[in-house]
Design an enzyme around this catalytic site. Structure first.
Site, PDB file in Angstrom:
ATOM      1  N   GLU A 133      26.571 -50.798  68.800  1.00 48.35           N
ATOM      2  CA  GLU A 133      28.009 -49.487  69.022  1.00 48.35           C
ATOM      3  C   GLU A 133      28.051 -48.236  69.060  1.00 48.35           C
ATOM      4  O   GLU A 133      27.026 -47.696  68.156  1.00 48.35           O
ATOM      5  CB  GLU A 133      29.548 -49.530  68.642  1.00 48.35           C
ATOM      6  N   PRO A 134      28.374 -47.170  69.605  1.00 44.48           N
ATOM      7  CA  PRO A 134      28.265 -45.471  69.586  1.00 44.48           C
ATOM      8  C   PRO A 134      27.925 -45.437  68.574  1.00 44.48           C
ATOM      9  O   PRO A 134      27.711 -44.721  67.929  1.00 44.48           O
ATOM     10  CB  PRO A 134      28.909 -45.203  70.236  1.00 44.48           C
ATOM     11  N   ILE A 163      22.055 -52.598  73.673  1.00 43.35           N
ATOM     12  CA  ILE A 163      22.952 -54.161  73.747  1.00 43.35           C
ATOM     13  C   ILE A 163      21.128 -54.168  74.647  1.00 43.35           C
ATOM     14  O   ILE A 163      21.194 -53.928  76.264  1.00 43.35           O
ATOM     15  CB  ILE A 163      24.014 -54.485  74.423  1.00 43.35           C
ATOM     16  N   GLN A 283     -19.169 -47.552  57.735  1.00 43.54           N
ATOM     17  CA  GLN A 283     -18.660 -47.772  56.814  1.00 43.54           C
ATOM     18  C   GLN A 283     -17.003 -47.804  56.737  1.00 43.54           C
ATOM     19  O   GLN A 283     -15.791 -48.065  56.672  1.00 43.54           O
ATOM     20  CB  GLN A 283     -18.385 -48.528  54.982  1.00 43.54           C
ATOM     21  N   ILE A 342      -9.471 -46.476  66.215  1.00 41.07           N
ATOM     22  CA  ILE A 342     -10.424 -47.317  66.921  1.00 41.07           C
ATOM     23  C   ILE A 342     -11.258 -46.913  67.770  1.00 41.07           C
ATOM     24  O   ILE A 342     -12.731 -46.784  68.518  1.00 41.07           O
ATOM     25  CB  ILE A 342     -10.747 -48.792  66.591  1.00 41.07           C
ATOM     26  N   GLU A 368      17.732 -55.589  65.009  1.00 44.22           N
ATOM     27  CA  GLU A 368      17.821 -56.633  64.186  1.00 44.22           C
ATOM     28  C   GLU A 368      18.075 -55.916  62.481  1.00 44.22           C
ATOM     29  O   GLU A 368      17.859 -56.921  61.430  1.00 44.22           O
ATOM     30  CB  GLU A 368      17.065 -57.999  63.956  1.00 44.22           C
ATOM     31  N   THR A 370      17.337 -52.453  60.519  1.00 40.35           N
ATOM     32  CA  THR A 370      15.964 -51.260  60.244  1.00 40.35           C
ATOM     33  C   THR A 370      15.636 -51.246  58.764  1.00 40.35           C
ATOM     34  O   THR A 370      16.672 -52.552  57.939  1.00 40.35           O
ATOM     35  CB  THR A 370      16.550 -49.589  59.911  1.00 40.35           C
TER      36      THR A 370
END
Ligand SMILES: Cc1cc2nc3c(=O)[nH]c(=O)nc-3n(C[C@H](O)[C@H](O)[C@H](O)COP(=O)(O)OP(=O)(O)OC[C@H]3O[C@@H](n4cnc5c(N)ncnc54)[C@H](O)[C@@H]3O)c2cc1C
Length: 393
Positions: A133-134, A163, A283, A342, A368, A370
């Site tokens: 929720e907020p 959501i 390397q 890279i 789900e 932090t």
């Protein structure tokens, strides 16, 4: 994404898998390479929502949601690894089918299970999980959405934000307070059909990576008491049990994205020449590739350990799952960032697979639970055990 996903390499996690998982790994990698990877990145949120429903139908028709109901978490991890490598959106579709339907599978009446679960597994009904929720993100117990009992019904009022699948789901697993004075012990869980009067899709929330997200509101939304999952006041426990089970699969998705990034980076390092030599001969590039491979292997070991413990019947895998999620999502962020480096300029072009992964992986460290919350969970478990062993309060 643009190119087919490579086969899932199960060799480093073989000790955690059964024979059937090896076949599943090969089949899901083939499916993802054939049916998911060629899908173009949706150009906007509306297209993302359409593609998410198409992916759901395809995954359901091919039977890939079945391991959710079978509670075969190692299979779920393999599926998420393969899907995330091919398309983070496809992974999100799988994740939400699992998250939205697991509370129904765990605590729903026979009628509710029969109504929603076959439709979910066959890819005909899309699930959502409405907890945040907020004013209640990490602090779930601070939720203010209420469900007041009126005769045979509950009347829901409140707003749920961030959501996934908001606006395109067919049903929502909703957490609401039936007794605000009891905090987390006053939270109950309901399954609510998307077309229930009083349930409104407020607005989409648009991410930088394709992911259907949004806000929903309950305005005197009347839900039959028979739609409650489990007992009154047991919703928080049910929500946490669901997250506990599925957290390792978030970590698996992170590994899928990281594995794809490592393959892209290695392929580029071999092919691209600068200063008269392939990048792979330098390397400083080798050191990056080595760190990426170590991080990825360590993450996958944590993922499949947690999933195996759960598959073997451990009631809670809180510590194992929190370690897997914290480590794998943070490692995947580092690996994908190194892959972009890279790739050089190619790596920041919007249509390049590593740029798509770079945008998609960030949210995994947040949703789900932090990384900080995972660390609190791990430390909490360590301290609890130490106190039990020492007799200290
Ligand atoms: C892509 C995406 C999809 C999502 N899908 C869903 C969904 O389908 N259903 C659903 O219910 N929710 C969903 N969420 C919401 C998600 O679960 C929340 O964003 C998450 O729980 C964090 O809450 P918050 O965003 O309010 O951050 P906050 O809780 O406000 O946290 C902000 C920061 O403070 C830190 N913090 C908070 N408390 C502490 C503490 N005690 N100690 C140290 N640090 C702390 C956090 O770790 C974070 O870094 C989704 C989020 C995203 C980004």
């Amino acid at each position: 994404m643009s190119e087919p996903a490579a086969a899932l390499d199960t060799s480093s996690v073989r000790a955690f898998l059964d024979e059937r998982h090896l076949d599943q790994a090969q089949q899901i990698a083939e499916f993802a390479g054939r049916s998911i990877a060629p899908l173009p990145e949706p150009p906007d949120d509306a297209a993302c929502r359409i593609q998410a429903r198409q992916i759901m139908a395809g995954l359901g028709a091919a039977g890939w949601f079945d391991p959710i109901i079978a509670q075969d978490f190692r299979a779920c991890c393999l599926i998420r690894e393969a899907l995330a490598a091919a398309s983070p959106l496809a992974d999100a579709v799988f994740a939400l089918q699992a998250l939205g339907s697991t509370p129904v599978a765990l605590a729903g009446s026979r009628e509710l299970r029969e109504r929603w679960l076959p439709a979910m597994t066959s890819g005909q009904a899309m699930a959502a999980f409405a907890m945040s929720e907020p004013e209640a993100g990490s602090d779930v117990a601070a939720m203010t959405t209420t469900a007041r009992r009126h005769g045979d019904d509950y009347v829901l009022n409140g707003t749920k934000t961030l959501i996934s699948n908001a606006g395109i789901a067919d049903f929502y697993t909703v957490f609401a307070s039936t007794d605000p004075s009891k905090g987390s012990r006053g939270i109950s869980c309901f399954v609510v059909a998307a077309d229930q009067p009083g349930l409104r899709f407020v607005r989409p929330l648009v991410l930088s990576a394709p992911h259907p997200l949004g806000e929903i509101a309950f305005e005197d939304c009347r839900v039959p008491a028979s739609c409650r999952l489990g007992q009154d006041g047991e919703g928080f426990k049910l929500g946490m049990a669901t997250l506990d089970r599925l957290r390792a699969t978030v970590a698996a998705a992170a590994c899928g994205m990281a594995g794809r990034a490592l393959r892209e980076a290695t392929g580029h390092a071999i092919a691209r020449k600068q200063f008269g030599k392939p990048l792979a001969d330098f390397q400083l590039i080798q050191e990056k590739l080595a760190r990426m491979a170590i991080d990825l292997t360590a993450a996958r070991l944590l993922v499949y350990r947690a999933a195996m413990e759960r598959d073997r019947g451990a009631e809670r895998v809180t510590m194992e799952a929190a370690m897997a999620k914290a480590f794998a999502t943070e490692a995947a962020q580092r690996i994908i960032d190194d892959a972009v480096q890279i790739l050089g300029g190619q790596g920041v072009l919007a249509e390049h697979p590593v740029d798509r992964l770079y945008r998609a992986v960030r949210a995994l460290r947040i949703y789900e639970g932090t990384t900080e919350i995972q660390h609190l969970i791990i430390a909490g478990q360590l301290i609890k055990r130490a106190k039990e062993e020492s007799g200290h309060d």
